[in-house]
Design a protein around this motif. Sequence first.
Motif, short mmCIF file in Angstrom:
data_model
loop_
_atom_site.label_atom_id
_atom_site.label_comp_id
_atom_site.label_asym_id
_atom_site.label_seq_id
_atom_site.Cartn_x
_atom_site.Cartn_y
_atom_site.Cartn_z
N GLN A 29 0.83 -1.24 -0.05
CA GLN A 29 -0.04 0.00 -0.02
C GLN A 29 1.01 1.21 -0.03
O GLN A 29 0.70 2.32 -0.72
CB GLN A 29 -1.01 0.11 1.17
N GLU A 33 1.05 3.94 -2.90
CA GLU A 33 0.60 5.35 -2.81
C GLU A 33 1.91 6.57 -3.14
O GLU A 33 1.42 7.25 -3.79
CB GLU A 33 0.40 5.40 -1.21
N PRO A 39 -2.76 -0.89 -5.97
CA PRO A 39 -1.72 -1.89 -5.24
C PRO A 39 -1.89 -3.25 -5.96
O PRO A 39 -0.87 -4.02 -5.93
CB PRO A 39 -2.31 -1.89 -3.61
#
Length: 128
Positions: A29, A33, A39
Amino acid sequence: MKYSKATNYALHTMLYLVVATPDKLVGVQQLAERQEVSPTYLSKILTKLVKAGMIESSSGANGGYKLKRNWEEISFLDIIHAIEGTASFLDCDINHGTECLIQKVMVSAEEKMEEYLRSQKISELAQK
Protein backbone atom coordinates in the motif's frame (compact mmCIF):
# COMPACT_ATOMS: atom_id res chain seq x y z
CA MET A 1 11.81 1.76 -28.34
CA LYS A 2 9.65 1.96 -25.28
CA TYR A 3 9.53 -0.01 -22.07
CA SER A 4 6.24 -0.81 -20.40
CA LYS A 5 4.77 1.12 -17.50
CA ALA A 6 5.45 -1.95 -15.37
CA THR A 7 9.18 -1.49 -15.93
CA ASN A 8 8.89 2.17 -14.98
CA TYR A 9 7.12 1.24 -11.74
CA ALA A 10 9.63 -1.53 -11.03
CA LEU A 11 12.61 0.79 -11.42
CA HIS A 12 11.02 3.44 -9.20
CA THR A 13 10.01 0.86 -6.60
CA MET A 14 13.51 -0.58 -6.43
CA LEU A 15 15.02 2.89 -6.08
CA TYR A 16 12.56 3.71 -3.30
CA LEU A 17 13.45 0.49 -1.44
CA VAL A 18 17.16 1.29 -1.73
CA VAL A 19 16.80 4.90 -0.59
CA ALA A 20 14.11 4.52 2.04
CA THR A 21 14.66 1.26 3.81
CA PRO A 22 17.00 -1.35 2.36
CA ASP A 23 16.63 -3.64 5.40
CA LYS A 24 13.03 -2.97 6.46
CA LEU A 25 9.74 -4.25 5.15
CA VAL A 26 7.61 -1.81 3.19
CA GLY A 27 3.95 -2.57 2.54
CA VAL A 28 2.50 -2.72 -0.94
CA GLN A 29 0.00 0.00 0.00
CA GLN A 30 2.80 2.42 0.89
CA LEU A 31 4.70 1.58 -2.29
CA ALA A 32 1.57 2.00 -4.41
CA GLU A 33 0.63 5.32 -2.80
CA ARG A 34 4.14 6.62 -3.38
CA GLN A 35 3.73 6.05 -7.13
CA GLU A 36 0.00 6.69 -7.36
CA VAL A 37 -0.70 3.25 -8.78
CA SER A 38 -3.11 0.48 -7.85
CA PRO A 39 -1.77 -1.88 -5.15
CA THR A 40 -3.13 -4.81 -7.16
CA TYR A 41 -1.19 -3.76 -10.25
CA LEU A 42 1.97 -3.09 -8.25
CA SER A 43 1.65 -6.49 -6.53
CA LYS A 44 1.98 -8.19 -9.91
CA ILE A 45 5.17 -6.25 -10.59
CA LEU A 46 6.54 -7.03 -7.14
CA THR A 47 5.84 -10.73 -7.70
CA LYS A 48 8.11 -10.64 -10.75
CA LEU A 49 10.86 -8.96 -8.73
CA VAL A 50 10.49 -11.61 -6.03
CA LYS A 51 10.74 -14.39 -8.63
CA ALA A 52 13.86 -12.72 -10.05
CA GLY A 53 15.42 -12.85 -6.57
CA MET A 54 15.80 -9.10 -6.08
CA ILE A 55 13.34 -8.63 -3.25
CA GLU A 56 11.64 -10.84 -0.72
CA SER A 57 8.11 -10.74 0.57
CA SER A 58 6.63 -11.37 3.96
CA SER A 59 2.91 -11.89 4.42
CA GLY A 60 0.73 -10.93 7.32
CA ALA A 61 -0.40 -7.76 9.03
CA ASN A 62 3.15 -6.42 9.29
CA GLY A 63 4.24 -7.91 5.99
CA GLY A 64 5.69 -6.24 2.97
CA TYR A 65 8.70 -6.24 0.69
CA LYS A 66 12.38 -5.64 1.23
CA LEU A 67 15.59 -5.97 -0.72
CA LYS A 68 17.46 -9.26 -0.69
CA ARG A 69 21.15 -9.67 0.04
CA ASN A 70 23.55 -8.29 -2.55
CA TRP A 71 21.04 -5.65 -3.60
CA GLU A 72 23.96 -3.30 -4.23
CA GLU A 73 24.72 -5.30 -7.37
CA ILE A 74 21.27 -5.02 -8.97
CA SER A 75 21.50 -3.24 -12.30
CA PHE A 76 18.91 -1.47 -14.38
CA LEU A 77 19.18 -4.36 -16.84
CA ASP A 78 18.39 -6.91 -14.11
CA ILE A 79 15.19 -5.05 -13.26
CA ILE A 80 14.22 -4.59 -16.91
CA HIS A 81 14.77 -8.28 -17.65
CA ALA A 82 12.69 -9.25 -14.61
CA ILE A 83 9.73 -7.33 -15.99
CA GLU A 84 10.16 -7.39 -19.78
CA GLY A 85 12.01 -10.67 -20.27
CA THR A 86 15.08 -11.07 -22.43
CA ALA A 87 13.61 -11.29 -25.92
CA SER A 88 15.20 -9.25 -28.69
CA PHE A 89 13.47 -6.04 -29.79
CA LEU A 90 13.42 -7.18 -33.40
CA ASP A 91 13.10 -10.69 -34.71
CA CYS A 92 13.61 -10.71 -38.44
CA ASP A 93 10.80 -12.81 -39.89
CA ILE A 94 11.86 -12.28 -43.48
CA ASN A 95 13.61 -15.35 -44.86
CA HIS A 96 17.21 -14.13 -45.20
CA GLY A 97 18.72 -17.01 -43.33
CA THR A 98 21.35 -16.22 -40.73
CA GLU A 99 22.75 -13.29 -42.73
CA CYS A 100 20.04 -10.66 -42.19
CA LEU A 101 21.95 -7.37 -42.17
CA ILE A 102 19.15 -5.50 -40.42
CA GLN A 103 19.05 -8.07 -37.63
CA LYS A 104 22.82 -7.74 -37.17
CA VAL A 105 22.56 -3.96 -36.74
CA MET A 106 19.69 -4.30 -34.27
CA VAL A 107 21.45 -6.98 -32.22
CA SER A 108 24.59 -4.86 -32.06
CA ALA A 109 22.60 -1.84 -30.87
CA GLU A 110 20.84 -3.92 -28.22
CA GLU A 111 24.14 -5.31 -26.97
CA LYS A 112 25.54 -1.81 -26.52
CA MET A 113 22.43 -0.61 -24.72
CA GLU A 114 22.39 -3.69 -22.48
CA GLU A 115 26.06 -3.20 -21.65
CA TYR A 116 25.31 0.33 -20.48
CA LEU A 117 22.21 -0.68 -18.48
CA ARG A 118 24.17 -3.55 -16.90
CA SER A 119 26.78 -1.06 -15.70
CA GLN A 120 24.16 1.19 -14.06
CA LYS A 121 23.47 -0.04 -10.53
CA ILE A 122 20.31 1.09 -8.76
CA SER A 123 22.35 1.52 -5.56
CA GLU A 124 24.66 4.02 -7.27
CA LEU A 125 21.69 6.05 -8.45
CA ALA A 126 20.41 6.21 -4.89
CA GLN A 127 23.60 7.95 -3.81
CA LYS A 128 22.93 10.92 -6.09
